[in-house]
Motif scaffolding. Structure first.
Motif, PDB file in Angstrom:
ATOM      1  N   TYR A   1       2.426  13.094  -0.384  1.00  0.00           N
ATOM      2  CA  TYR A   1       3.697  12.833  -1.054  1.00  0.00           C
ATOM      3  C   TYR A   1       3.577  11.598  -1.935  1.00  0.00           C
ATOM      4  CZ  TYR A   1       6.449  16.373   1.281  1.00  0.00           C
ATOM      5  OH  TYR A   1       6.965  17.581   1.691  1.00  0.00           O
ATOM      6  N   LYS A   2       2.594  10.798  -1.626  1.00  0.00           N
ATOM      7  CA  LYS A   2       2.294   9.642  -2.463  1.00  0.00           C
ATOM      8  C   LYS A   2       0.787   9.451  -2.510  1.00  0.00           C
ATOM      9  CE  LYS A   2       4.490   6.588   0.182  1.00  0.00           C
ATOM     10  NZ  LYS A   2       4.985   5.317   0.769  1.00  0.00           N
ATOM     11  N   PHE A   3       0.313   8.857  -3.563  1.00  0.00           N
ATOM     12  CA  PHE A   3      -1.088   8.465  -3.655  1.00  0.00           C
ATOM     13  C   PHE A   3      -1.133   7.106  -4.340  1.00  0.00           C
ATOM     14  CE2 PHE A   3      -0.181  10.918  -7.493  1.00  0.00           C
ATOM     15  CZ  PHE A   3      -0.671  10.101  -8.499  1.00  0.00           C
ATOM     16  N   GLY A   4      -2.163   6.335  -4.039  1.00  0.00           N
ATOM     17  CA  GLY A   4      -2.205   5.006  -4.615  1.00  0.00           C
ATOM     18  C   GLY A   4      -3.541   4.343  -4.445  1.00  0.00           C
ATOM     19  N   THR A   5      -3.537   3.061  -4.698  1.00  0.00           N
ATOM     20  CA  THR A   5      -4.767   2.292  -4.627  1.00  0.00           C
ATOM     21  C   THR A   5      -4.505   1.008  -3.849  1.00  0.00           C
ATOM     22  OG1 THR A   5      -6.523   1.275  -5.958  1.00  0.00           O
ATOM     23  CG2 THR A   5      -4.284   1.133  -6.824  1.00  0.00           C
ATOM     24  N   ILE A   6      -5.526   0.530  -3.172  1.00  0.00           N
ATOM     25  CA  ILE A   6      -5.422  -0.711  -2.412  1.00  0.00           C
ATOM     26  C   ILE A   6      -6.567  -1.630  -2.817  1.00  0.00           C
ATOM     27  CG2 ILE A   6      -6.739   0.197  -0.438  1.00  0.00           C
ATOM     28  CD1 ILE A   6      -4.813  -1.433   1.377  1.00  0.00           C
ATOM     29  N   ILE A   7      -6.280  -2.911  -2.912  1.00  0.00           N
ATOM     30  CA  ILE A   7      -7.297  -3.899  -3.267  1.00  0.00           C
ATOM     31  C   ILE A   7      -7.558  -4.790  -2.053  1.00  0.00           C
ATOM     32  CG2 ILE A   7      -7.769  -5.966  -4.649  1.00  0.00           C
ATOM     33  CD1 ILE A   7      -6.484  -4.684  -6.995  1.00  0.00           C
ATOM     34  N   ARG A   8      -8.843  -4.972  -1.759  1.00  0.00           N
ATOM     35  CA  ARG A   8      -9.237  -5.832  -0.643  1.00  0.00           C
ATOM     36  C   ARG A   8     -10.211  -6.900  -1.139  1.00  0.00           C
ATOM     37  NH1 ARG A   8      -7.940  -3.713   4.359  1.00  0.00           N
ATOM     38  NH2 ARG A   8      -7.235  -1.538   4.378  1.00  0.00           N
ATOM     39  N   THR A   9     -10.276  -7.994  -0.393  1.00  0.00           N
ATOM     40  CA  THR A   9     -11.253  -9.035  -0.688  1.00  0.00           C
ATOM     41  C   THR A   9     -12.605  -8.636  -0.113  1.00  0.00           C
ATOM     42  OG1 THR A   9     -10.765 -10.207   1.365  1.00  0.00           O
ATOM     43  CG2 THR A   9      -9.435 -10.793  -0.577  1.00  0.00           C
ATOM     44  N   GLU A  10     -13.617  -9.451  -0.367  1.00  0.00           N
ATOM     45  CA  GLU A  10     -14.944  -9.188   0.197  1.00  0.00           C
ATOM     46  C   GLU A  10     -14.903  -9.143   1.720  1.00  0.00           C
ATOM     47  OE1 GLU A  10     -17.172 -12.368  -1.638  1.00  0.00           O
ATOM     48  OE2 GLU A  10     -18.324 -10.906  -2.801  1.00  0.00           O
ATOM     49  N   GLY A  11     -13.972  -9.915   2.288  1.00  0.00           N
ATOM     50  CA  GLY A  11     -13.855  -9.945   3.742  1.00  0.00           C
ATOM     51  C   GLY A  11     -13.055  -8.783   4.301  1.00  0.00           C
ATOM     52  N   GLY A  12     -12.511  -7.928   3.435  1.00  0.00           N
ATOM     53  CA  GLY A  12     -11.794  -6.747   3.889  1.00  0.00           C
ATOM     54  C   GLY A  12     -10.295  -6.900   3.977  1.00  0.00           C
ATOM     55  N   GLY A  13      -9.799  -8.100   3.698  1.00  0.00           N
ATOM     56  CA  GLY A  13      -8.358  -8.318   3.789  1.00  0.00           C
ATOM     57  C   GLY A  13      -7.607  -7.660   2.636  1.00  0.00           C
ATOM     58  N   PRO A  14      -6.485  -6.966   2.911  1.00  0.00           N
ATOM     59  CA  PRO A  14      -5.710  -6.322   1.853  1.00  0.00           C
ATOM     60  C   PRO A  14      -4.914  -7.360   1.059  1.00  0.00           C
ATOM     61  CG  PRO A  14      -4.579  -6.054   3.938  1.00  0.00           C
ATOM     62  CD  PRO A  14      -5.875  -6.746   4.248  1.00  0.00           C
ATOM     63  N   VAL A  15      -4.988  -7.298  -0.269  1.00  0.00           N
ATOM     64  CA  VAL A  15      -4.254  -8.262  -1.104  1.00  0.00           C
ATOM     65  C   VAL A  15      -3.422  -7.577  -2.177  1.00  0.00           C
ATOM     66  CG1 VAL A  15      -5.883 -10.132  -0.693  1.00  0.00           C
ATOM     67  CG2 VAL A  15      -6.264  -8.580  -2.616  1.00  0.00           C
ATOM     68  N   GLY A  16      -3.578  -6.262  -2.347  1.00  0.00           N
ATOM     69  CA  GLY A  16      -2.795  -5.553  -3.351  1.00  0.00           C
ATOM     70  C   GLY A  16      -2.647  -4.083  -3.014  1.00  0.00           C
ATOM     71  N   TYR A  17      -1.492  -3.541  -3.376  1.00  0.00           N
ATOM     72  CA  TYR A  17      -1.226  -2.118  -3.131  1.00  0.00           C
ATOM     73  C   TYR A  17      -0.281  -1.627  -4.214  1.00  0.00           C
ATOM     74  CZ  TYR A  17       1.275   1.910  -1.105  1.00  0.00           C
ATOM     75  OH  TYR A  17       1.869   3.128  -0.899  1.00  0.00           O
ATOM     76  N   PHE A  18      -0.549  -0.426  -4.733  1.00  0.00           N
ATOM     77  CA  PHE A  18       0.292   0.171  -5.778  1.00  0.00           C
ATOM     78  C   PHE A  18       0.218   1.684  -5.590  1.00  0.00           C
ATOM     79  CE2 PHE A  18       1.497  -0.920 -10.471  1.00  0.00           C
ATOM     80  CZ  PHE A  18       2.725  -0.301 -10.303  1.00  0.00           C
ATOM     81  N   ALA A  19       1.373   2.356  -5.604  1.00  0.00           N
ATOM     82  CA  ALA A  19       1.370   3.802  -5.339  1.00  0.00           C
ATOM     83  C   ALA A  19       2.314   4.553  -6.255  1.00  0.00           C
ATOM     84  CB  ALA A  19       1.750   4.069  -3.882  1.00  0.00           C
TER      85      ALA A  19
END
Length: 489
Positions: A205-223
């Protein structure tokens, strides 16, 4: 995903319909106990319809199953014998002393559901709407006690970023990111519930993208939230962690979303930008979105647990649109009353897409009016979509208006297809019914352009509505003029 059953009105069909209802609700994410309640409620309605609505005649029953991120809705439509629920109320004393259980089925349905609505649409039949809301854990309840939003942020200033498609496994991280960035103030409440995010992504029902740092922490999301009625989507969920802003992450995600949308065959993207501030309107404009409508009283401004403000405000939005196809064609039929403003709205896209040109109108005259109704209980508004104009347009609308009178609504919207000269008469009548202009909804229903009118049922302060583009301001002035004229009546 949505589902539709067309059943012959015979008792042997009942078991299969109830079975399907339970399994569909479970697959859509309802807890098994809640799914059983919805199946039982549907079974009660269908049994009554089959026993009393079609006693001595044949016919059909339609069942529509609809999913949103916060609830499941089942609409049962039939054209059997007329029925007035107010004449069939349950009396406990009669049930005990006289074994008279009249009205027990409706009482059971109300007990099993979170919302129950009966719509009497006259010659267009009857409709029963059953709603069950999802119960799932809020992200705050999943974190350690005394946890603060800022504790979730682990900035890595010199980090490289990894941008990947969001999956259902990212749901909890997305909810944490929203909470970390906005505390309780984000407008899309569903993003505080990981299970709802997981279900929506899982069923596409939705699709999007997620941005993570080198350490794996999520810092951005857009859908992108996909429309269930057309091959378009809403860029409706966006966040970048406060300590990672100003690094072009939003631009990277938006460009990726546009690419992903084209790969999925979407014909356009739209954004509903708040008019409380113009930041989101500026972002949309930067990426080529153009303003096409101003939707008044779109939703109440929610107050979340932990917020100190006691002021509840009404949110209006600017509809911004970005075409993704070279095949989008401007309709021939533009209503006389709004031809000038609609022509200006379409003119915004000529430089971006030179192929916008007049298509062929639909001049075939039909007797039957076909209307669909979408009720948003959470935002307190309804949308009526005109699928086909007919000779009964006015009476069919009036029946629908009467059926929703009991709802405490902020606004009623009606989308009119730009494919028939009958729109001119429809507009004249709607204006008599206190509807005012809203704007153009491009490719909004079945890849067709519609014009939206709106009936505002709450007091509005237009000084609170902020617009960024000149055309958005022009639409605001037109809408305010029509709104003020109604107040003077």
């Amino acid at each position: 995903m949505e589902a539709h059953l067309l059943l012959e009105a015979r008792l042997p069909m009942l078991g299969s319909a109830t079975d399907f209802t339970y399994k569909w609700c479970v697959n859509m994410g309802l807890e098994r106990n809640d799914a059983a309640k919805m199946a039982l409620a549907s079974d009660e309605i269908l049994t009554d319809v089959l026993l009393h609505g079609y006693k001595n005649e044949s016919g059909y029953i339609e069942i529509w199953f609809q999913y949103t991120f916060s609830e499941i809705e089942i609409a049962i439509q039939e054209k059997g014998e007329p029925f007035d629920p107010e004449k069939h109320t349950y009396d406990a004393e009669k049930a005990i002393n006289e074994h008279d259980f009249e009205g027990a089925a409706l009482k059971t349905v109300k007990k099993m559901t979170d919302q129950f609505l009966f719509l009497n649409r006259g010659k267009d039949g009857k409709e029963f709407r059953l709603v069950k809301q999802f119960t799932s854990s809020h992200i705050k309840d999943m974190l350690p006690e005394h946890f603060e939003p800022e504790d979730l942020d682990e900035p890595e200033p010199d980090s490289d970023y990894l941008l990947t498609p969001a999956t259902s496994e990212d749901a909890e991280d997305i909810a944490k990111l929203i909470y970390q960035s906005y505390s309780y103030t984000y407008s899309k409440e569903d993003l505080y519930f990981p299970k709802r995010i997981e279900t929506a992504i899982k069923h596409e029902y939705k699709f999007g993208t997620i941005i993570r740092t080198e350490g794996g922490g999520p810092v951005g999301y857009f859908a992108v939230i996909r429309s269930t009625d057309s091959m378009i989507g809403e860029v409706g969920e966006a966040v970048v962690s406060p300590n990672h802003r100003g690094r072009g992450l939003m631009k990277k995600m938006m460009n990726e979303l546009i690419k992903m949308s084209k790969q999925r065959g979407l014909k356009g993207l739209f954004g509903m930008a708040s008019t409380f501030h113009i930041i989101s309107q500026k972002v949309n404009d930067k990426f080529g979105f153009k303003s096409t409508a101003l939707i008044i009283a779109k939703s109440p401004r929610k107050l979340y647990k932990g917020m100190t403000s006691e002021t509840s405000e009404i949110v209006s939005v600017i509809m911004d649109f970005l075409p993704l196809t070279k095949l989008w064609r401007k309709p021939v039929v533009l209503p006389e009353a709004y031809k000038e403003i609609l022509t200006e709205i379409y003119a915004q896209f000529t430089e971006q897409n030179n192929s916008i040109s007049s298509g062929k109108p639909t001049f075939e005259q039909k007797d039957k009016t076909d209307l669909s109704l979408t009720i948003n209980y959470e935002t307190k508004n309804v949308l009526i979509t005109v699928k086909q104009y007919g000779k009964t347009f006015e009476t069919s609308c009036l029946r629908l208006f009467r059926s929703i009178e009991e709802l405490n609504l902020n606004a009623v919207y009606i989308d009119l297809p730009l494919n028939s000269p009958r729109i001119n008469r429809a507009l004249e009548w709607l204006k008599e019914e206190k509807f005012i202009f809203s704007g153009l909804m491009p490719l909004f229903h079945q890849e067709s352009d519609h014009m939206r009118m709106q009936k505002i049922k709450v007091d509005m302060d237009f000084e609170q509505i902020k617009t960024y583009t000149d055309l958005a301001e022009k639409m605001k002035k037109l809408i305010k003029q029509e709104y003020d004229a109604l107040q003077e009546r």
